[in-house]
Design a protein around this motif. Sequence first.
Motif, PDB file in Angstrom:
ATOM      1  N   GLY A 128       0.838  -1.186  -0.002  1.00  0.00           N
ATOM      2  CA  GLY A 128      -0.016   0.073  -0.139  1.00  0.00           C
ATOM      3  C   GLY A 128       0.856   1.274   0.204  1.00  0.00           C
ATOM      4  O   GLY A 128       2.007   1.193  -0.428  1.00  0.00           O
ATOM      5  N   GLN A 129       0.287   2.310   0.451  1.00  0.00           N
ATOM      6  CA  GLN A 129       1.072   3.580   0.495  1.00  0.00           C
ATOM      7  C   GLN A 129       1.983   3.788   1.627  1.00  0.00           C
ATOM      8  O   GLN A 129       2.664   4.539   1.910  1.00  0.00           O
ATOM      9  N   GLN A 130       1.561   3.022   2.662  1.00  0.00           N
ATOM     10  CA  GLN A 130       2.200   2.803   3.979  1.00  0.00           C
ATOM     11  C   GLN A 130       2.391   1.544   4.427  1.00  0.00           C
ATOM     12  O   GLN A 130       1.579   0.588   3.852  1.00  0.00           O
ATOM     13  N   ALA A 131       3.545   1.159   5.186  1.00  0.00           N
ATOM     14  CA  ALA A 131       3.812  -0.122   5.406  1.00  0.00           C
ATOM     15  C   ALA A 131       2.918  -0.496   6.497  1.00  0.00           C
ATOM     16  O   ALA A 131       2.426   0.313   7.464  1.00  0.00           O
ATOM     17  N   ASP A 132       2.452  -1.873   6.486  1.00  0.00           N
ATOM     18  CA  ASP A 132       1.609  -2.368   7.699  1.00  0.00           C
ATOM     19  C   ASP A 132       2.182  -3.800   8.036  1.00  0.00           C
ATOM     20  O   ASP A 132       3.593  -4.019   7.642  1.00  0.00           O
ATOM     21  N   ARG A 133       1.467  -4.637   8.926  1.00  0.00           N
ATOM     22  CA  ARG A 133       2.071  -5.567   9.444  1.00  0.00           C
ATOM     23  C   ARG A 133       2.594  -6.867   8.351  1.00  0.00           C
ATOM     24  O   ARG A 133       3.304  -7.605   8.360  1.00  0.00           O
ATOM     25  N   TYR A 134       1.583  -6.830   7.302  1.00  0.00           N
ATOM     26  CA  TYR A 134       1.804  -7.717   6.394  1.00  0.00           C
ATOM     27  C   TYR A 134       2.809  -7.546   4.998  1.00  0.00           C
ATOM     28  O   TYR A 134       2.965  -8.102   4.089  1.00  0.00           O
ATOM     29  N   CYS A 135       2.687  -6.157   4.794  1.00  0.00           N
ATOM     30  CA  CYS A 135       3.147  -5.560   3.431  1.00  0.00           C
ATOM     31  C   CYS A 135       3.971  -4.297   3.986  1.00  0.00           C
ATOM     32  O   CYS A 135       3.707  -3.367   4.400  1.00  0.00           O
ATOM     33  N   ARG A 136       5.478  -4.656   3.910  1.00  0.00           N
ATOM     34  CA  ARG A 136       6.532  -3.742   4.370  1.00  0.00           C
ATOM     35  C   ARG A 136       7.316  -3.312   3.438  1.00  0.00           C
ATOM     36  O   ARG A 136       8.539  -2.694   3.426  1.00  0.00           O
ATOM     37  N   ILE A 137       7.086  -3.566   1.877  1.00  0.00           N
ATOM     38  CA  ILE A 137       7.544  -3.013   1.039  1.00  0.00           C
ATOM     39  C   ILE A 137       6.699  -2.176   0.190  1.00  0.00           C
ATOM     40  O   ILE A 137       5.691  -2.640  -0.390  1.00  0.00           O
ATOM     41  N   ILE A 138       7.279  -0.839   0.052  1.00  0.00           N
ATOM     42  CA  ILE A 138       6.375   0.094  -0.520  1.00  0.00           C
ATOM     43  C   ILE A 138       6.817   0.620  -1.850  1.00  0.00           C
ATOM     44  O   ILE A 138       8.275   0.965  -2.143  1.00  0.00           O
ATOM     45  N   ALA A 139       5.832   0.671  -2.926  1.00  0.00           N
ATOM     46  CA  ALA A 139       6.434   1.120  -4.127  1.00  0.00           C
ATOM     47  C   ALA A 139       5.811   2.502  -4.417  1.00  0.00           C
ATOM     48  O   ALA A 139       5.090   3.231  -3.904  1.00  0.00           O
ATOM     49  N   ASP A 140       7.164   3.413  -5.043  1.00  0.00           N
ATOM     50  CA  ASP A 140       7.209   4.731  -5.047  1.00  0.00           C
ATOM     51  C   ASP A 140       6.251   4.801  -6.651  1.00  0.00           C
ATOM     52  O   ASP A 140       7.088   4.520  -7.495  1.00  0.00           O
ATOM     53  N   HIS A 141       5.218   4.855  -6.678  1.00  0.00           N
ATOM     54  CA  HIS A 141       4.443   5.193  -8.140  1.00  0.00           C
ATOM     55  C   HIS A 141       4.953   6.262  -8.810  1.00  0.00           C
ATOM     56  O   HIS A 141       5.278   5.927 -10.359  1.00  0.00           O
TER      57      HIS A 141
END
Length: 461
Positions: A128-141
């Motif tokens: 997503g736009q911010q890291a959370d518990r499950y997704c900690r890789i953030i794409a810079d669109h």
Amino acid sequence: MQTECSAGAYEFPASCGRRVVARFDGGRMSSDGGVILVKQVDDSLGFSRRFAACFRDERHPAFVEYRVEDLVRQRIMGLALGYEDLNDHDALRHDPVMGLVSGRLSGSRANCVALAGKSTLNRLERSGQQADRYCRIIADHEALATLFVTLFMDQHERAPARIVLDVDATDDRIHGHQEGRAFHGYYGHNCYLPLYVFCGDHLLSATLRTADRDPRKEALADIRRIVEQIRSRWPRVRILVRGDSGFARDSLMTWCEDNHVDFLFGLAGNTRLYDRIASLSAEVRDEAATTGRAARGFASFDWITKDSWTRRRRVVAKAEWRHGNRYHRFIVTTLPQGMSDPRHLYKQIYCARGDMENRIKECQMDLFSDRTSSHTIRANQLRLWFSAAAYVLLTALQRLALGQTSLETATCGTIRARLLKIATRVTLSVRRIVLSMPDMFPCQHEFALAHARLRRLRQAI
């Protein structure tokens, strides 16, 4: 009758007086040996590394097994090889050639294999736009959108005098309840409307749009971004924006005129335009009736609409009659009268935009850019960019290594089928990795020539 299956052997009808038995016991083999050529292109361009640099990794370093660059390269190479589903990577993670092109032949920990599985790759795509518990890789669109234009400019030794930007939208049918799901009346189904921008066979932009908004009006944002980025590096290049009649909107045309960008757009016909070329139409109709063959004529004139345009613009008309039917077409452009005559402008310059539609088909049919089945638009946009990345690598391989061969003008799907899908035995030793390919492989000449060209390119870098 219940079918009897054997996990070890598969019997087929006898041939040539002998039994035919198939087994999956060939040992350390892969069906994708030709992807080593794509790896050479990737290394020369540094594309996967630059693509991965557009992500922010907030994972704890002590618990990271697969770097972002490893994940990105694995996903892009999988798409280039025709594996559009993340589930495929649960088997591909054990493939020795996939490990070779990803730079990982084994895991760094005892309980990890060389490559990531579907769950890890899924977390990468669903960031997503911010890291959370499950997704900690953030794409810079924003960085990803900029990268494709930068790569396009990097592949030119010097600034061209003129470039043509082709812009078009297409339907991307969706079947679930994805975010932004909407029905489109023209296509007759629920879909997204991704907007593509190409310069020749170079892909500059692929932006996912929802079907309830007009992508032609929103094209101005993408065109402005691309033009500003190009001119920051090539300030003197002349730019022509080309598209169908859906892009002949006053806001886009006015911006182009105010920023010294030429345009060439189709223009929908109406009663006033047909009346304007009535005499030309009559001449062409009489010629077609006399000769019994199709006849056409061209005209150019200044034009302004009753209320939608803010200024007069040049319109080129093609009047055509065949089989007793009228086939009139119009285009609007900033190109002046003295630059090209109406016939050349329509037939040689405007009609050439049709090749872009073939490029979009390659992205959708060969590289699965329409697999936008994630729930969020953000995740589906990232999937679209992964497919675009695979397209960039395959077309770069074609441009850099396959000129003057049977694959010089082939589609991405044909390049994959004829050059990348090679049964390969992989032998590992202390000092070498040996890829043993079939001596009856029909495209050995193309493979050898591509290897020689890419090797020279790498030595020149």
